[in-house]
Design a protein around this motif. Structure first.
Motif, PDB file in Angstrom:
ATOM      1  N   MET A   1       0.841  -1.173   0.000  1.00 45.35           N
ATOM      2  CA  MET A   1       0.000   0.000   0.000  1.00 45.35           C
ATOM      3  C   MET A   1       0.888   1.239   0.000  1.00 45.35           C
ATOM      4  O   MET A   1       1.928   1.271   0.648  1.00 45.35           O
ATOM      5  CB  MET A   1      -0.884  -0.011   1.256  1.00 45.35           C
ATOM      6  CG  MET A   1      -1.773   1.177   1.399  1.00 45.35           C
ATOM      7  SD  MET A   1      -2.842   0.948   2.825  1.00 45.35           S
ATOM      8  CE  MET A   1      -3.547   2.528   2.921  1.00 45.35           C
ATOM      9  N   ASN A   2       0.477   2.273  -0.740  1.00 51.58           N
ATOM     10  CA  ASN A   2       1.237   3.511  -0.829  1.00 51.58           C
ATOM     11  C   ASN A   2       0.444   4.663  -0.238  1.00 51.58           C
ATOM     12  O   ASN A   2      -0.787   4.652  -0.237  1.00 51.58           O
ATOM     13  CB  ASN A   2       1.585   3.838  -2.287  1.00 51.58           C
ATOM     14  CG  ASN A   2       2.578   2.843  -2.854  1.00 51.58           C
ATOM     15  OD1 ASN A   2       3.422   2.330  -2.129  1.00 51.58           O
ATOM     16  ND2 ASN A   2       2.475   2.566  -4.136  1.00 51.58           N
ATOM     17  N   CYS A   3       1.154   5.676   0.248  1.00 46.59           N
ATOM     18  CA  CYS A   3       0.531   6.862   0.821  1.00 46.59           C
ATOM     19  C   CYS A   3      -0.239   7.606  -0.266  1.00 46.59           C
ATOM     20  O   CYS A   3       0.301   7.851  -1.355  1.00 46.59           O
ATOM     21  CB  CYS A   3       1.597   7.776   1.429  1.00 46.59           C
ATOM     22  SG  CYS A   3       0.955   9.356   2.008  1.00 46.59           S
ATOM     23  N   CYS A   6       1.831  11.279  -0.693  1.00 42.47           N
ATOM     24  CA  CYS A   6       3.180  11.405  -1.262  1.00 42.47           C
ATOM     25  C   CYS A   6       3.620  10.181  -2.056  1.00 42.47           C
ATOM     26  O   CYS A   6       4.619  10.225  -2.752  1.00 42.47           O
ATOM     27  CB  CYS A   6       4.192  11.693  -0.159  1.00 42.47           C
ATOM     28  SG  CYS A   6       4.481  10.312   0.964  1.00 42.47           S
ATOM     29  N   GLY A   7       2.908   9.060  -1.916  1.00 43.20           N
ATOM     30  CA  GLY A   7       3.230   7.878  -2.701  1.00 43.20           C
ATOM     31  C   GLY A   7       4.260   6.954  -2.087  1.00 43.20           C
ATOM     32  O   GLY A   7       4.601   5.940  -2.679  1.00 43.20           O
ATOM     33  N   ASN A   8       4.759   7.268  -0.896  1.00 40.58           N
ATOM     34  CA  ASN A   8       5.730   6.389  -0.251  1.00 40.58           C
ATOM     35  C   ASN A   8       5.040   5.126   0.249  1.00 40.58           C
ATOM     36  O   ASN A   8       3.877   5.156   0.629  1.00 40.58           O
ATOM     37  CB  ASN A   8       6.403   7.098   0.929  1.00 40.58           C
ATOM     38  CG  ASN A   8       7.460   8.063   0.462  1.00 40.58           C
ATOM     39  OD1 ASN A   8       8.035   7.900  -0.603  1.00 40.58           O
ATOM     40  ND2 ASN A   8       7.713   9.079   1.265  1.00 40.58           N
ATOM     41  N   PRO A   9       5.775   4.004   0.272  1.00 39.86           N
ATOM     42  CA  PRO A   9       5.176   2.754   0.749  1.00 39.86           C
ATOM     43  C   PRO A   9       4.786   2.852   2.220  1.00 39.86           C
ATOM     44  O   PRO A   9       5.497   3.426   3.027  1.00 39.86           O
ATOM     45  CB  PRO A   9       6.285   1.720   0.560  1.00 39.86           C
ATOM     46  CG  PRO A   9       7.324   2.361  -0.282  1.00 39.86           C
ATOM     47  CD  PRO A   9       7.145   3.821  -0.194  1.00 39.86           C
ATOM     48  N   ILE A  10       3.628   2.273   2.567  1.00 37.81           N
ATOM     49  CA  ILE A  10       3.122   2.241   3.941  1.00 37.81           C
ATOM     50  C   ILE A  10       2.785   0.798   4.276  1.00 37.81           C
ATOM     51  O   ILE A  10       2.197   0.083   3.463  1.00 37.81           O
ATOM     52  CB  ILE A  10       1.845   3.109   4.087  1.00 37.81           C
ATOM     53  CG1 ILE A  10       2.134   4.555   3.730  1.00 37.81           C
ATOM     54  CG2 ILE A  10       1.285   3.008   5.487  1.00 37.81           C
ATOM     55  CD1 ILE A  10       0.886   5.426   3.757  1.00 37.81           C
ATOM     56  N   GLN A  11       3.158   0.377   5.476  1.00 36.21           N
ATOM     57  CA  GLN A  11       2.832  -0.964   5.936  1.00 36.21           C
ATOM     58  C   GLN A  11       1.347  -1.019   6.306  1.00 36.21           C
ATOM     59  O   GLN A  11       0.778  -0.042   6.785  1.00 36.21           O
ATOM     60  CB  GLN A  11       3.669  -1.332   7.160  1.00 36.21           C
ATOM     61  CG  GLN A  11       5.153  -1.374   6.902  1.00 36.21           C
ATOM     62  CD  GLN A  11       5.537  -2.501   5.960  1.00 36.21           C
ATOM     63  OE1 GLN A  11       4.916  -3.560   5.962  1.00 36.21           O
ATOM     64  NE2 GLN A  11       6.529  -2.262   5.118  1.00 36.21           N
ATOM     65  N   ALA A  12       0.736  -2.142   6.119  1.00 39.94           N
ATOM     66  CA  ALA A  12      -0.668  -2.304   6.487  1.00 39.94           C
ATOM     67  C   ALA A  12      -0.808  -2.110   7.989  1.00 39.94           C
ATOM     68  O   ALA A  12      -0.046  -2.650   8.770  1.00 39.94           O
ATOM     69  CB  ALA A  12      -1.164  -3.686   6.082  1.00 39.94           C
ATOM     70  N   GLY A  13      -1.764  -1.309   8.398  1.00 41.75           N
ATOM     71  CA  GLY A  13      -1.993  -1.047   9.813  1.00 41.75           C
ATOM     72  C   GLY A  13      -1.327   0.218  10.321  1.00 41.75           C
ATOM     73  O   GLY A  13      -1.572   0.633  11.439  1.00 41.75           O
ATOM     74  N   ASP A  14      -0.439   0.835   9.519  1.00 44.26           N
ATOM     75  CA  ASP A  14       0.173   2.094   9.944  1.00 44.26           C
ATOM     76  C   ASP A  14      -0.888   3.177  10.010  1.00 44.26           C
ATOM     77  O   ASP A  14      -1.787   3.240   9.168  1.00 44.26           O
ATOM     78  CB  ASP A  14       1.270   2.533   8.970  1.00 44.26           C
ATOM     79  CG  ASP A  14       2.565   1.773   9.173  1.00 44.26           C
ATOM     80  OD1 ASP A  14       3.471   1.950   8.350  1.00 44.26           O
ATOM     81  OD2 ASP A  14       2.686   1.025  10.171  1.00 44.26           O
ATOM     82  N   GLY A  21       3.490  12.309   6.983  1.00 44.66           N
ATOM     83  CA  GLY A  21       2.653  12.433   8.164  1.00 44.66           C
ATOM     84  C   GLY A  21       1.167  12.333   7.913  1.00 44.66           C
ATOM     85  O   GLY A  21       0.365  12.426   8.836  1.00 44.66           O
ATOM     86  N   SER A  22       0.762  12.139   6.670  1.00 47.52           N
ATOM     87  CA  SER A  22      -0.675  12.059   6.392  1.00 47.52           C
ATOM     88  C   SER A  22      -1.211  10.672   6.729  1.00 47.52           C
ATOM     89  O   SER A  22      -0.472   9.706   6.833  1.00 47.52           O
ATOM     90  CB  SER A  22      -0.944  12.392   4.924  1.00 47.52           C
ATOM     91  OG  SER A  22      -0.426  11.373   4.097  1.00 47.52           O
ATOM     92  N   SER A  23      -2.512  10.601   6.890  1.00 50.25           N
ATOM     93  CA  SER A  23      -3.163   9.346   7.210  1.00 50.25           C
ATOM     94  C   SER A  23      -3.378   8.554   5.924  1.00 50.25           C
ATOM     95  O   SER A  23      -3.824   9.103   4.915  1.00 50.25           O
ATOM     96  CB  SER A  23      -4.504   9.616   7.887  1.00 50.25           C
ATOM     97  OG  SER A  23      -5.227   8.413   8.031  1.00 50.25           O
TER      98      SER A  23
END
Length: 177
Positions: A1-3, A6-14, A21-23
């Motif tokens: 999953m990506n933000c 900004c498009g940076n990778p996000i782990q599931a559950g973050d 800093g966005s949700s």
């Protein structure tokens, strides 16, 4: 999953993106494809390098000084027949220069001057250390007394090791800030 912002990778559950800093649960931007910003798209509200886990407070000053155990320094000086004492002297001199506005000779130069002057510079060094530590204490709000005369007398009596201990205790007050 990506933000979505900004498009940076996000782990599931973050619960937030570590880059901006966005949700990750925010609505996906209309001008994006699969949560990725379109090329050449300008973010109207950039938040560069935001990390909520990192304090942005600038109230502390990092002098690069680490706390030394006075007892360990004394024991190491005895066990190494004074070699560690020379290292300790150099470190105290350099750290006091980092703390003080008034710079004196570096640690290596102070040793050289002490050898060349047959120890007379060492008496001066002890006096100046008292002045420098007091000045650093008043500058950074530490409770350090002006012990320059005490250091001078102890040095003349051949008790510079006591000065080392007192100076190191003052320097430790600035450690890890």
């Amino acid at each position: 999953m990506n933000c979505p912002k900004c498009g940076n990778p996000i782990q599931a559950g973050d619960t937030f993106c570590t880059a901006c800093g966005s949700s990750p649960n925010q609505a996906v931007n209309q001008n994006s494809v699969n949560g990725q910003p379109m090329p050449n798209q300008i973010n109207p509200n950039p938040t560069p390098n935001y990390n909520p886990n990192v304090s942005t407070s600038t109230t502390t000053v990092n002098f690069g000084i680490f706390e030394r155990s006075v007892l360990s320094c004394i024991l190491l000086s005895i066990v190494t027949c004074g070699i560690y004492g020379i290292y300790w002297f150099v470190k105290m001199t350099n750290e006091s220069n980092a703390l003080s506005k008034e710079k004196t000779a570096s640690g290596g130069m102070a040793i050289l001057l002490s050898l060349v002057t047959c120890g007379i510079y060492m008496i001066y060094w002890n006096y100046k250390m008292g002045k420098k530590m007091y000045e650093a204490g008043t500058t950074y709000g530490k409770d350090i007394k002006d012990n320059s005369v005490l250091y001078l007398v102890l040095s003349i009596l051949g008790l510079s090791i006591v000065n080392y201990v007192l100076i190191q205790m003052d320097i430790n007050k600035f450690a890890n800030q």
